[in-house]
Design an enzyme around this catalytic site. Structure first.
Site, PDB file in Angstrom:
ATOM      1  N   ASP A  55      20.405  31.839 -11.589  1.00 16.58           N
ATOM      2  CA  ASP A  55      20.374  31.527 -13.455  1.00 16.58           C
ATOM      3  C   ASP A  55      19.160  30.931 -13.639  1.00 16.58           C
ATOM      4  OD1 ASP A  55      20.211  29.248 -11.862  1.00 16.58           O
ATOM      5  OD2 ASP A  55      22.173  27.396 -12.659  1.00 16.58           O
ATOM      6  N   SER A  56      18.401  30.882 -13.017  1.00 15.32           N
ATOM      7  CA  SER A  56      16.687  31.229 -13.135  1.00 15.32           C
ATOM      8  C   SER A  56      17.151  31.945 -14.429  1.00 15.32           C
ATOM      9  CB  SER A  56      15.898  31.741 -12.540  1.00 15.32           C
ATOM     10  OG  SER A  56      15.962  32.613 -11.744  1.00 15.32           O
ATOM     11  N   ASP A  94      24.620  33.774  -8.524  1.00 15.29           N
ATOM     12  CA  ASP A  94      24.909  32.251  -9.294  1.00 15.29           C
ATOM     13  C   ASP A  94      25.774  31.253  -9.500  1.00 15.29           C
ATOM     14  OD1 ASP A  94      22.962  30.268  -8.238  1.00 15.29           O
ATOM     15  OD2 ASP A  94      21.542  30.498  -9.442  1.00 15.29           O
ATOM     16  N   LYS A 124      27.048  31.479  -5.323  1.00 14.43           N
ATOM     17  CA  LYS A 124      25.813  30.943  -4.738  1.00 14.43           C
ATOM     18  C   LYS A 124      26.032  29.598  -6.102  1.00 14.43           C
ATOM     19  CE  LYS A 124      20.733  30.279  -5.287  1.00 14.43           C
ATOM     20  NZ  LYS A 124      20.922  29.058  -6.361  1.00 14.43           N
ATOM     21  N   GLU A 126      24.540  24.934  -6.182  1.00 18.74           N
ATOM     22  CA  GLU A 126      23.843  24.181  -5.856  1.00 18.74           C
ATOM     23  C   GLU A 126      24.487  22.681  -5.721  1.00 18.74           C
ATOM     24  OE1 GLU A 126      21.183  23.309  -8.939  1.00 18.74           O
ATOM     25  OE2 GLU A 126      20.639  25.567  -9.381  1.00 18.74           O
ATOM     26  N   GLU A 193      14.698  24.351  -1.604  1.00 20.32           N
ATOM     27  CA  GLU A 193      14.037  24.609  -2.505  1.00 20.32           C
ATOM     28  C   GLU A 193      13.863  23.658  -2.713  1.00 20.32           C
ATOM     29  OE1 GLU A 193      15.897  25.920  -6.595  1.00 20.32           O
ATOM     30  OE2 GLU A 193      13.332  25.478  -7.003  1.00 20.32           O
TER      31      GLU A 193
END
Ligand code: KIV
Length: 275
Positions: A55-56, A94, A124, A126, A193
């Site tokens: 999602d960057s 993501d 993925k 978070e 991270e």
């Protein structure tokens, strides 16, 4: 699926099983973000094991300050392109902010879309203890999940900025508990991270699933970088990033040369014109 077809699609492909085997053998692996077909193909051919449609993309492709506005449809659009370029890399999509936080049902639906419409091989998300049940539900649907703990960019406002996590004793214990929760919930790997290298090393030694570090030192089982950072396509790169190429400067030079040759009527010359 026939056995012949199954063999053809997975023979050389990185899989959740091959990553687990690599951890057992102590072999490191590399993951890069990718957002389109062209770069996915280049990275895949270069031997990158895992391609993350991060999602960057909100930051490096869309030019936003955070990843929060990225939508599921945008992620699907980019995942499809990356999947088309990945002959052997594992493609991980993501889950964008808002697609899995409200309830596990939403999360399973979003993860299914990423697999079914995006051609991802895994998703993925978070978080640690807070998303344990969500990970369980997605895994129960037959979808491999990569966790992500420590500095979690979707929680940027809750963290009070993009800050290294796990520095104090209590915070260190929290990050360890998060990583354990992700493993216990059935994730096949976890991104670590923005944390001290010693903490990432401790987590990597404790967990049985592979860890993938970004700003987390060299002791992780794998490493991930955002492609725009490592290729020099951003104005600014975080201190933990090593820039392996300066494609930004090369693209600038090429664009200037083109503009000058157009202004001077040097392009197109006869070689680049039809008779
Ligand atoms: O979105 C992303 O690119 C990521 C990586 C930094 C791990 O989550």
């Amino acid at each position: 699926m026939s056995t012949v077809r199954a063999a053809a699609t997975t023979e050389h492909r990185t899989t959740v099983r091959s990553l687990a085997a690599r951890k057992r053998r102590g072999e490191r692996f590399a993951m890069l973000t990718a957002y389109d077909f062209a770069f996915a193909r280049i990275f895949d051919a270069a031997g990158i094991d895992v391609l993350l449609v991060g999602d960057s993309l909100g930051n490096v492709v869309q030019g936003r300050d955070t990843t929060l506005p990225v939508t599921l449809d945008e992620t699907l659009y980019h995942t499809r392109m990356v999947a088309r370029g990945a002959a052997r890399a594992l493609v991980v999509a993501d889950m964008p902010f808002g697609s899995y936080q409200v309830c596990a049902d939403d999360a399973v639906r979003a993860a299914i879309r990423l697999m079914k419409e995006g051609d991802a091989h895994a998703v993925k998300l978070e978080g640690g203890t807070a998303v344990r049940e969500t990970i369980r539900r997605i895994v129960a649907a037959g979808i491999p999940v990569m966790g992500h703990v420590g500095l979690t960019p979707q929680s940027v406002h809750a963290m009070g900025g993009f800050r290294v996590q796990g520095r104090g004793d209590a915070d260190r214990r929290r990050v360890i508990a998060d990583a354990r929760a992700v493993q216990e919930a059935g994730a096949f790997s976890v991104v670590l991270e923005g944390m001290p290298a010693a903490l990432a090393a401790e987590i990597t030694a404790t967990l049985t699933i592979p860890t993938i570090g970004i700003g987390a030192g060299v002791e992780c089982d794998g490493q991930v970088l955002v492609m725009h950072d490592m290729l020099g396509l951003n104005d600014w790169t975080p201190s933990f990033v090593k820039q392996y190429a300066d494609l930004g400067a090369a693209a600038h030079r090429a664009a200037r040369a083109f503009a000058e040759e157009v202004a001077d009527a040097k392009f197109p010359d006869t070689e680049h014109s039809y008779r």
